[in-house]
Design a protein around this motif. Structure first.
Motif, PDB file in Angstrom:
ATOM      1  N   LYS A  10      16.591   2.796 -40.210  1.00  0.00           N
ATOM      2  CA  LYS A  10      17.413   1.434 -39.493  1.00  0.00           C
ATOM      3  C   LYS A  10      18.011   0.855 -40.105  1.00  0.00           C
ATOM      4  N   LEU A  11      16.397  -0.085 -40.716  1.00  0.00           N
ATOM      5  CA  LEU A  11      16.901  -1.369 -41.264  1.00  0.00           C
ATOM      6  C   LEU A  11      17.682  -1.798 -42.552  1.00  0.00           C
ATOM      7  N   SER A  12      16.912  -0.251 -43.463  1.00  0.00           N
ATOM      8  CA  SER A  12      18.090  -0.329 -44.432  1.00  0.00           C
ATOM      9  C   SER A  12      19.382  -0.404 -43.837  1.00  0.00           C
ATOM     10  N   LEU A  13      19.953   0.482 -43.427  1.00  0.00           N
ATOM     11  CA  LEU A  13      21.242   0.322 -42.805  1.00  0.00           C
ATOM     12  C   LEU A  13      22.015  -0.404 -42.556  1.00  0.00           C
ATOM     13  N   TYR A  14      21.230  -1.644 -41.285  1.00  0.00           N
ATOM     14  CA  TYR A  14      21.609  -2.745 -41.142  1.00  0.00           C
ATOM     15  C   TYR A  14      21.430  -3.950 -41.857  1.00  0.00           C
ATOM     16  N   VAL A  15      20.461  -3.897 -42.961  1.00  0.00           N
ATOM     17  CA  VAL A  15      20.397  -5.172 -43.967  1.00  0.00           C
ATOM     18  C   VAL A  15      21.486  -4.828 -45.037  1.00  0.00           C
ATOM     19  N   GLY A  16      22.218  -3.835 -44.838  1.00  0.00           N
ATOM     20  CA  GLY A  16      22.864  -3.097 -45.982  1.00  0.00           C
ATOM     21  C   GLY A  16      22.861  -3.892 -47.068  1.00  0.00           C
ATOM     22  N   ARG A  17      23.470  -4.081 -48.011  1.00  0.00           N
ATOM     23  CA  ARG A  17      23.315  -4.599 -49.491  1.00  0.00           C
ATOM     24  C   ARG A  17      22.123  -5.751 -49.483  1.00  0.00           C
ATOM     25  N   ASP A  18      21.623  -6.511 -48.916  1.00  0.00           N
ATOM     26  CA  ASP A  18      20.771  -7.476 -49.325  1.00  0.00           C
ATOM     27  C   ASP A  18      19.483  -6.328 -49.077  1.00  0.00           C
ATOM     28  N   THR A  19      18.324  -6.443 -50.230  1.00  0.00           N
ATOM     29  CA  THR A  19      17.943  -5.984 -50.860  1.00  0.00           C
ATOM     30  C   THR A  19      16.247  -6.831 -50.111  1.00  0.00           C
ATOM     31  N   SER A  20      16.414  -7.071 -49.189  1.00  0.00           N
ATOM     32  CA  SER A  20      15.008  -7.695 -48.967  1.00  0.00           C
ATOM     33  C   SER A  20      15.420  -7.342 -47.162  1.00  0.00           C
ATOM     34  N   ILE A  21      14.374  -6.993 -46.257  1.00  0.00           N
ATOM     35  CA  ILE A  21      13.836  -6.801 -44.535  1.00  0.00           C
ATOM     36  C   ILE A  21      14.043  -7.673 -44.380  1.00  0.00           C
ATOM     37  N   GLY A  22      14.158  -8.322 -43.395  1.00  0.00           N
ATOM     38  CA  GLY A  22      13.126  -9.859 -43.204  1.00  0.00           C
ATOM     39  C   GLY A  22      13.520  -9.666 -41.572  1.00  0.00           C
ATOM     40  N   ILE A  69      14.328  -7.330 -38.467  1.00  0.00           N
ATOM     41  CA  ILE A  69      13.299  -6.786 -37.425  1.00  0.00           C
ATOM     42  C   ILE A  69      13.323  -7.282 -36.140  1.00  0.00           C
ATOM     43  N   ALA A  70      13.772  -8.121 -35.516  1.00  0.00           N
ATOM     44  CA  ALA A  70      14.041  -8.689 -33.944  1.00  0.00           C
ATOM     45  C   ALA A  70      15.566  -8.120 -33.658  1.00  0.00           C
ATOM     46  N   ALA A  71      15.589  -8.117 -34.585  1.00  0.00           N
ATOM     47  CA  ALA A  71      17.621  -7.392 -34.304  1.00  0.00           C
ATOM     48  C   ALA A  71      17.781  -6.248 -33.923  1.00  0.00           C
ATOM     49  N   VAL A  72      16.799  -5.226 -34.842  1.00  0.00           N
ATOM     50  CA  VAL A  72      17.345  -4.238 -34.683  1.00  0.00           C
ATOM     51  C   VAL A  72      16.365  -2.994 -34.055  1.00  0.00           C
ATOM     52  N   CYS A  73      14.487  -3.307 -34.054  1.00  0.00           N
ATOM     53  CA  CYS A  73      14.145  -2.781 -34.075  1.00  0.00           C
ATOM     54  C   CYS A  73      13.131  -2.465 -32.800  1.00  0.00           C
ATOM     55  N   SER A  74      12.532  -1.649 -31.421  1.00  0.00           N
ATOM     56  CA  SER A  74      12.389  -1.055 -30.139  1.00  0.00           C
ATOM     57  C   SER A  74      11.303  -1.698 -30.203  1.00  0.00           C
ATOM     58  N   VAL A  75      10.893  -2.535 -29.076  1.00  0.00           N
ATOM     59  CA  VAL A  75       9.002  -2.829 -28.509  1.00  0.00           C
ATOM     60  C   VAL A  75       8.831  -1.041 -28.073  1.00  0.00           C
ATOM     61  N   VAL A  76       8.067  -0.288 -29.244  1.00  0.00           N
ATOM     62  CA  VAL A  76       7.509   0.430 -28.716  1.00  0.00           C
ATOM     63  C   VAL A  76       6.147   1.047 -28.756  1.00  0.00           C
ATOM     64  N   ALA A  77       5.751   0.177 -29.536  1.00  0.00           N
ATOM     65  CA  ALA A  77       4.004   0.559 -30.028  1.00  0.00           C
ATOM     66  C   ALA A  77       3.593   0.311 -28.612  1.00  0.00           C
ATOM     67  N   GLU A  78       2.553   1.181 -28.322  1.00  0.00           N
ATOM     68  CA  GLU A  78       1.229   1.153 -27.540  1.00  0.00           C
ATOM     69  C   GLU A  78       0.122   0.223 -27.412  1.00  0.00           C
TER      70      GLU A  78
END
Length: 173
Positions: free
Chosen positions: A133-145, A149-158
């Motif tokens: 999901k993050l890879s698709l979100y950042v698109g052509r950017d080569t870095s995931i910042g 992560i804050a915008a895309v990822c759900s807090v699912v950690a136990e």
């Protein structure tokens, strides 16, 4: 999903446009006894032009009178191929996340990987899914910042309480 036995039928056919055929059956432990028996039968006489990959989690302990399919399948595969068992405890989540990002053509710094593991948890399947999901979100950017992560990822950690409980139950001080 009921079609895994079709994979074994496919494994027995000669490939049309290649020297080899790759057949993957996932979540083998979810199959029924007929599928498990078919896998053992296939392993007794495998097709030389097929590479068969069987994946899954640990089989449930058999009840009295039932067959231990995990052991039977592993032993049958070892006679003709390679059986490899991995444990989730063997996977280090932060390096795994960095490597998964690299496989997707992105860079993920150690701090960002630690943040991702904190948000998502250490399960490799969840990490891989969130990284896609993050890879698709950042698109052509080569870095995931961290912003992505804050915008895309759900807090699912136990909570770590489950890790503590598991460690106590296994006698791991």
């Amino acid at each position: 999903d009921g079609r895994a036995a079709d994979g074994l039928s496919t494994a027995r056919t000669i490939p049309m446009m290649a020297d080899r055929r790759l057949v993957v059956i996932r979540e083998l432990e979810e199959g029924d006894s007929a599928l498990h028996e078919a896998v053992v039968d296939y392993a007794a006489d495998p097709s030389p032009s097929t590479v068969l990959i069987l994946t899954g989690s640990k089989f449930k302990a058999p009840r009295k009178g039932q067959k231990a399919w995990g052991t039977r399948i592993t032993n049958a595969v070892k006679k003709v191929g390679v059986a490899v068992n991995f444990k989730l405890s063997d996977v280090r989540p932060v390096p795994f996340a960095v490597e998964q990002a690299r496989a997707l053509g992105k860079t993920l710094g150690r701090r960002e990987a630690e943040l991702l593991v904190h948000v998502v948890g250490g399960d490799p399947g969840l990490l891989a899914s969130e990284l896609e999901k993050l890879s698709l979100y950042v698109g052509r950017d080569t870095s995931i910042g961290s912003e992505a992560i804050a915008a895309v990822c759900s807090v699912v950690a136990e909570q770590d309480g489950w890790e503590l409980t598991g460690a106590l139950a296994s006698g791991n001080a």
